[in-house]
Design an enzyme around this catalytic site. Structure first.
Site, PDB file in Angstrom:
ATOM      1  N   LEU A  52       0.857  -1.179   0.000  1.00 42.41           N
ATOM      2  CA  LEU A  52       0.000   0.000   0.000  1.00 42.41           C
ATOM      3  C   LEU A  52       0.895   1.231   0.000  1.00 42.41           C
ATOM      4  O   LEU A  52       1.964   1.232   0.613  1.00 42.41           O
ATOM      5  CB  LEU A  52      -0.910   0.027   1.236  1.00 42.41           C
ATOM      6  CG  LEU A  52      -2.022  -1.023   1.311  1.00 42.41           C
ATOM      7  CD1 LEU A  52      -2.741  -0.931   2.656  1.00 42.41           C
ATOM      8  CD2 LEU A  52      -3.012  -0.866   0.172  1.00 42.41           C
ATOM      9  N   ASP A  53       0.459   2.289  -0.684  1.00 42.15           N
ATOM     10  CA  ASP A  53       1.228   3.528  -0.712  1.00 42.15           C
ATOM     11  C   ASP A  53       1.395   4.091   0.697  1.00 42.15           C
ATOM     12  O   ASP A  53       0.620   3.767   1.607  1.00 42.15           O
ATOM     13  CB  ASP A  53       0.526   4.573  -1.585  1.00 42.15           C
ATOM     14  CG  ASP A  53       0.449   4.167  -3.040  1.00 42.15           C
ATOM     15  OD1 ASP A  53       1.242   3.301  -3.460  1.00 42.15           O
ATOM     16  OD2 ASP A  53      -0.401   4.727  -3.760  1.00 42.15           O
ATOM     17  N   LYS A  54       2.353   4.969   0.855  1.00 39.40           N
ATOM     18  CA  LYS A  54       2.648   5.553   2.160  1.00 39.40           C
ATOM     19  C   LYS A  54       1.430   6.211   2.782  1.00 39.40           C
ATOM     20  O   LYS A  54       1.168   6.058   3.977  1.00 39.40           O
ATOM     21  CB  LYS A  54       3.782   6.576   2.026  1.00 39.40           C
ATOM     22  CG  LYS A  54       4.199   7.231   3.336  1.00 39.40           C
ATOM     23  CD  LYS A  54       5.348   8.205   3.130  1.00 39.40           C
ATOM     24  CE  LYS A  54       5.745   8.864   4.445  1.00 39.40           C
ATOM     25  NZ  LYS A  54       6.866   9.832   4.270  1.00 39.40           N
ATOM     26  N   HIS A 111       0.187   2.952  -7.964  1.00 44.32           N
ATOM     27  CA  HIS A 111      -0.767   4.027  -7.659  1.00 44.32           C
ATOM     28  C   HIS A 111      -2.039   3.910  -8.498  1.00 44.32           C
ATOM     29  O   HIS A 111      -2.632   4.919  -8.897  1.00 44.32           O
ATOM     30  CB  HIS A 111      -0.132   5.400  -7.907  1.00 44.32           C
ATOM     31  CG  HIS A 111       1.171   5.620  -7.204  1.00 44.32           C
ATOM     32  ND1 HIS A 111       1.319   5.555  -5.829  1.00 44.32           N
ATOM     33  CD2 HIS A 111       2.409   5.895  -7.696  1.00 44.32           C
ATOM     34  CE1 HIS A 111       2.577   5.793  -5.505  1.00 44.32           C
ATOM     35  NE2 HIS A 111       3.259   5.997  -6.617  1.00 44.32           N
TER      36      HIS A 111
END
Length: 263
Positions: A101-103, A211
């Site tokens: 998962l993205d930051k 993303h």
């Protein structure tokens, strides 16, 4: 059981890593150095040591982790907090995250030491559904939703995304929903422009491009300001697991992700 499998399922390291440990002579079985990863051992009676320390067999483990925003999906990082900072290091050497998962993305993340489990969930041909809840600046009309559902271009040189599912939850203007949006600092909203349109909803995809959810919604005219993964396959995030906390998956949950009993 193969020696490398035993070590991988005992939190010594991933299968590739423990094979190197074996070949380099770091592993002893019943007092003898073994350099063959495929050697068959008895996990119940043989004494296996790694760097002179007895290895206890833990078996396959599966964690549900509620990832908070602000940490990165990695084992170590020089500048950022990582997801593994929320776990006990002694138990996580052979455990890895399934996907990422993205930051700034929250929600459901799975961790395991089972390579087959990772393959089942991440192999593109499996078409495993992943659902995200979002808040975004902008609006989604019927044409936008149709584009997302049928496939949309999200980058130069990239093919259409695979068909997705989109469900709009709420839509209106920012001033009417600002207290519902779980965002501490929304720099993109000018305090004098509270009439900016916002939309929330659920987007379900079966791919894992970089993303992807943000880029799909951007291509449809929306800018994501909050994103949370709420499900993978038939597994929903347990909301009783608070941000930064984790628990073991139940056998029923594991079977749900495998699509059948494992044994």
């Amino acid at each position: 059981m193969r020696l490398d499998k035993f070590l991988a399922e005992s939190s010594v390291g991933r299968r590739k890593v423990v094979r190197n440990y074996i070949k380099e002579g770091f592993i002893k079985v019943n007092g003898k150095i073994i350099t063959e990863p495929a050697m068959e051992i008895n996990e119940n009676s043989d004494v296996i040591k790694f760097l002179c320390k007895v290895v206890s067999y833990t078996g396959k483990v599966y964690y549900m982790f509620n990832k908070p925003a602000g940490c990165i999906t990695a084992r170590k990082d020089k500048t950022n907090k990582t997801i593994f900072d929320f776990f006990d290091d002694d138990k996580m050497n052979g455990v890895f995250h399934v996907g990422r998962l993205d930051k700034d993305t929250e929600g459901l993340l799975l961790l395991t030491n089972d390579g087959e489990f990772e393959h089942k969930l991440m192999y593109p041909q499996k078409h495993m559904e992943k659902t995200y809840f979002f808040w975004a600046l902008g609006s989604l009309d019927e044409e936008n939703k149709k584009q997302l559902q049928q496939g949309i271009y999200i980058g130069k040189g990239e093919i259409l995304t695979k068909p997705a599912k989109i469900e709009v939850h709420k839509c209106g203007i920012y001033k009417d929903f600002k207290h519902e949006m779980p965002i501490e600092n929304l720099n993109n909203i000018d305090s004098n422009q509270y009439n900016q349109p916002v939309v929330s909803g659920y987007l379900t995809i079966t791919e894992g491009r970089n993303h992807q959810v943000k880029r799909m919604l951007k291509a449809a005219g929306c800018y994501v300001v909050y994103l949370k993964r709420i499900s993978i396959g038939g597994l929903m995030l347990d909301e009783s697991v608070k941000k930064g906390q984790y628990r073991f998956l139940t056998e029923v949950e594991i079977q749900k992700l495998f699509g059948k009993p494992r044994y």
